[in-house]
Write an enzyme that holds these catalytic residues in place. Structure first.
Site, PDB file in Angstrom:
ATOM      1  N   HIS A 218       5.758   8.526  12.031  1.00 22.68           N
ATOM      2  CA  HIS A 218       5.635   9.985  12.078  1.00 22.68           C
ATOM      3  C   HIS A 218       4.850  10.503  10.881  1.00 22.68           C
ATOM      4  O   HIS A 218       3.783  11.091  11.034  1.00 22.68           O
ATOM      5  CB  HIS A 218       7.018  10.646  12.130  1.00 22.68           C
ATOM      6  CG  HIS A 218       6.969  12.120  11.937  1.00 22.68           C
ATOM      7  ND1 HIS A 218       7.628  12.755  10.896  1.00 22.68           N
ATOM      8  CD2 HIS A 218       6.320  13.099  12.619  1.00 22.68           C
ATOM      9  CE1 HIS A 218       7.392  14.050  10.956  1.00 22.68           C
ATOM     10  NE2 HIS A 218       6.599  14.289  11.985  1.00 22.68           N
ATOM     11  N   HIS A 238      12.710  12.483   8.227  1.00 18.77           N
ATOM     12  CA  HIS A 238      12.780  13.407   9.366  1.00 18.77           C
ATOM     13  C   HIS A 238      13.674  12.882  10.482  1.00 18.77           C
ATOM     14  O   HIS A 238      13.554  13.287  11.624  1.00 18.77           O
ATOM     15  CB  HIS A 238      11.369  13.688   9.894  1.00 18.77           C
ATOM     16  CG  HIS A 238      10.430  14.176   8.847  1.00 18.77           C
ATOM     17  ND1 HIS A 238       9.522  13.360   8.211  1.00 18.77           N
ATOM     18  CD2 HIS A 238      10.277  15.417   8.305  1.00 18.77           C
ATOM     19  CE1 HIS A 238       8.842  14.060   7.325  1.00 18.77           C
ATOM     20  NE2 HIS A 238       9.277  15.311   7.354  1.00 18.77           N
TER      21      HIS A 238
END
Length: 290
Positions: A218, A238
């Site tokens: 990501h 995250h």
């Protein structure tokens, strides 16, 4: 009044200082060129170039303050054409043996100093002419693992044996010889082949030892949290989660790509080595964009 210039007070000392300054310039230029050719470090290149330029600047400053005639002078009448006698005196003052410009062989030393700086500048210029701007995308797609045959070592430099990898926890590894570069960190863990729902993208060795990129797909954070019971890797940045038993596929969070696998082999001494680069570019997920 004689047409010859008389030596100024303290001229000998000034000439010595100018000579020393220009010699420093020559030595600095030679040092810069030599260091550049021999692959010297940036600090030495900077010091040698600074010394060369400082010597040149100091020599010019002393020359101007100590040897050239000091002013200022005011012409009380409009400038008139010089007579032939005055022109001859001016030419003798500027180019004669007692000229402040030509005296004591300083011009030759000045030319040598400036020429050495110019020659030294040709070395990096040659590199600029031969320089080709690398493709940043291509650079990021490939890692040092592509060399193949590199041993997997811990961040402390300890080679990792296949038999030392367990199912209890992961071991963070880097390419041998590149552990201080931060290049392409990975992790190894042992998985039970009977519990795999999808084969590891990089394959496995020694009954279930697999390796994957440590960087989350990501945003590139390290996914260093391992859940032994579920075989999942978690990213603390995250909250992306990857199922190692299902080919490191993302199952939670914003990550959209599986963790790239690292093909492994075991050498004759039992150490883990990489057979090549990751199965996909490691790190942030912009690779999936068209």
């Amino acid at each position: 009044m004689s047409g010859e210039l008389q030596p100024m007070a303290g001229e000998r000392g000034a000439v010595r200082r100018i000579r020393v300054a220009f010699i420093v310039t020559i030595l600095g230029a030679v040092g810069f060129a030599t260091s550049y050719v021999m692959g010297g470090n940036t600090q030495w290149l900077g010091v040698s170039l600074a010394a060369a330029l400082a010597g040149l600047a100091y020599g010019f400053a002393v020359w101007g303050r100590k040897l050239l005639t000091k002013g200022g002078y005011v012409e009380p009448r409009p400038a008139l054409a010089a007579s032939q006698e005055e022109e001859a005196l001016l030419a003798d003052a500027a180019g004669g043996p007692q000229s402040p410009v030509r005296r004591r062989g300083l011009v030759g030393l000045l030319l040598t100093a400036t020429a050495s700086l110019g020659i030294a500048a040709l070395f990096p210029l040659r590199s600029l002419l031969a320089f080709r701007l690398p493709d940043p995308v291509t650079q990021l797609r490939r890692t040092v693992w592509r060399q193949g045959g590199l041993r997997l070592v811990t961040p402390e430099g300890q080679p990792v044996r296949a038999e030392d990898v367990t199912e209890d926890s992961i071991r963070i590894v880097v390419p041998e010889g590149h552990r201080r570069d931060g290049d392409a960190p990975a992790f190894v863990v042992r998985l039970d082949p009977a519990r795999l729902r999808r084969p590891p993208s990089g394959g496995s060795v020694d009954g279930g030892v697999v390796a994957y990129s440590l960087l989350c797909t990501h945003a590139g954070c390290p996914v260093a949290l391992y859940e032994e019971g579920t075989g999942r890797m978690l990213c603390p940045c995250h909250q992306s989660a990857f199922d190692l038993r299902d080919g490191a596929r993302p199952i939670a969070g914003p990550a959209a790509r599986p963790l790239p696998g690292l093909p492994l082999e075991v050498d004759d001494e039992g150490y883990l080595r990489a057979r090549g680069d990751f199965t996909a570019p490691p790190g942030a997920g912009f690779w999936s964009l068209p």
